[in-house]
Design a protein around this motif. Structure first.
Motif, PDB file in Angstrom:
ATOM      1  N   VAL A   8      38.640 -99.373  77.506  1.00 13.37           N
ATOM      2  CA  VAL A   8      38.686 -98.119  78.263  1.00 13.37           C
ATOM      3  C   VAL A   8      37.454 -97.286  77.929  1.00 13.37           C
ATOM      4  N   THR A   9      37.097 -96.403  78.846  1.00 19.31           N
ATOM      5  CA  THR A   9      35.986 -95.495  78.586  1.00 19.31           C
ATOM      6  C   THR A   9      36.442 -94.420  77.601  1.00 19.31           C
ATOM      7  N   THR A  10      35.486 -93.689  77.068  1.00 16.14           N
ATOM      8  CA  THR A  10      35.851 -92.631  76.120  1.00 16.14           C
ATOM      9  C   THR A  10      36.665 -91.536  76.791  1.00 16.14           C
ATOM     10  N   SER A  11      36.391 -91.245  78.062  1.00 16.21           N
ATOM     11  CA  SER A  11      37.173 -90.226  78.762  1.00 16.21           C
ATOM     12  C   SER A  11      38.596 -90.723  79.010  1.00 16.21           C
TER      13      SER A  11
ATOM     14  N   GLU B 159      42.617 -89.470  77.224  1.00 16.52           N
ATOM     15  CA  GLU B 159      43.856 -89.237  77.958  1.00 16.52           C
ATOM     16  C   GLU B 159      45.003 -90.118  77.479  1.00 16.52           C
ATOM     17  N   ILE B 160      44.707 -91.348  77.057  1.00 15.18           N
ATOM     18  CA  ILE B 160      45.785 -92.317  76.775  1.00 15.18           C
ATOM     19  C   ILE B 160      46.051 -92.558  75.291  1.00 15.18           C
TER      20      ILE B 160
ATOM     21  N   THR C  61      29.619 -97.130  76.489  1.00 11.04           N
ATOM     22  CA  THR C  61      30.294 -97.701  75.321  1.00 11.04           C
ATOM     23  C   THR C  61      31.801 -97.685  75.547  1.00 11.04           C
ATOM     24  N   MET C  62      32.471 -98.804  75.263  1.00 14.58           N
ATOM     25  CA  MET C  62      33.901 -98.940  75.555  1.00 14.58           C
ATOM     26  C   MET C  62      34.748 -98.917  74.290  1.00 14.58           C
ATOM     27  N   VAL C  63      35.970 -98.403  74.444  1.00 13.33           N
ATOM     28  CA  VAL C  63      36.952 -98.375  73.361  1.00 13.33           C
ATOM     29  C   VAL C  63      37.925 -99.534  73.570  1.00 13.33           C
TER      30      VAL C  63
ATOM     31  N   ASP D 234      29.719 -87.741  73.878  1.00 11.08           N
ATOM     32  CA  ASP D 234      30.271 -88.580  74.945  1.00 11.08           C
ATOM     33  C   ASP D 234      31.084 -87.776  75.953  1.00 11.08           C
ATOM     34  N   ASP D 235      30.781 -87.970  77.243  1.00  9.25           N
ATOM     35  CA  ASP D 235      31.489 -87.328  78.352  1.00  9.25           C
ATOM     36  C   ASP D 235      31.374 -85.816  78.317  1.00  9.25           C
TER      37      ASP D 235
END
Length: 260
Positions: free
Chosen positions: A44-47, A51-52, A27-29, A19-20
């Motif tokens: 949120v996206t995997t990217s 970060e968060i 696919t979302m988290v 992923d990324d």
């Protein structure tokens, strides 16, 4: 008399996060985000997750990390997401290297935090080849497979055997890994040990050096991989050149790693 090599020829091997790094997947988290009105559910996206994930304003639903990755559990969703990403040309920073590795029929591994079975990851690779590669690229790939392996059969059968011959490491929580980053570093160590055994049997007139490249978009994974290589793997495998690629900024930061 045995002919002496006048220059070094490196057998290049590759290891990729998915992923990324290869593809930007839809696919979302699932997370909870702290707002002035309390905790609210967000996707949120995997990217974005990379970060968060350690920020105080975000937490896992009900404190359960597995609930955050509920969309990742379904192998059918993975296949559909790959098709969607390929169709929309959502290629991530290491995609061209991934493509180069496949066309060159090089040894490679997929090291991912996804829980998908190796068979499902292989289907994802087949989709990339069938949907992205030109006829000339497939011809070149088959020629390289014939040069590097003793597979027989039709073009399709040889490609399938090559894909099968590579290495797949789903190091997700669902696969009983409690530390994803450690799972990834251990997976790279296992991959190197296996391909090195094959390299040692090769005719050194063809290859007399071996290199391993690993790429990941998660900064914490990259940091720990560099540490693992510097402190352990470069000493265990002194004959191997290691290259780590940080793709966290949607680019490629190449790190040449040596022992410490």
């Amino acid at each position: 008399m045995k002919r002496r090599l006048l220059y070094e020829i490196t057998m290049r091997t590759y290891s990729f996060d998915w992923d990324d790094n290869i593809l930007h997947m839809p696919t979302m988290v699932h997370m909870d985000k702290k707002t002035k009105n309390g905790w609210e559910k967000v996707k949120v996206t995997t990217s974005e997750y990379a970060e968060i994930k350690d920020m105080e304003d975000y937490r896992y639903p009900d404190g359960d990390i597995k609930k955050a990755f509920i969309e990742f559990d379904d192998d059918n969703i993975f296949i559909e997401n790959v098709k969607e990403s390929v169709k929309n040309k959502k290629f991530a920073p290491s995609f061209n290297d991934f493509k180069e590795a496949l066309i060159g029929a090089k040894p490679l591994s997929i090291i991912t935090a996804r829980p998908q079975k190796p068979e499902t990851l292989k289907k994802g690779i087949e989709i990339v080849i069938n949907e992205v590669f030109t006829e000339d690229e497939i011809e070149e790939m088959v020629e390289n497979i014939e040069d590097n392996y003793d597979f027989t059969g039709t073009k399709e059968e040889q490609i399938k055997k090559y894909i099968e011959s590579n290495y797949y490491y789903p190091v997700s929580l669902n696969n009983r890994y409690t530390d994803i980053t450690k799972g990834k570093t251990d997976a790279l160590d296992d991959f190197v040990s296996k391909v090195l055994k094959g390299f040692e049997k090769m005719d050194k007139e063809k290859y007399n050096k071996m290199s391993v490249g690993f790429s990941d978009d998660d900064v914490s994974n990259v940091k720990e991989m560099v540490k693992k290589v510097e402190e352990e793997m470069s000493k265990t495998y002194p004959e191997v050149e290691f290259y780590i690629y940080d793709t966290s900024e949607r680019g490629k930061n190449k790190l040449i790693v040596h022992s410490t």
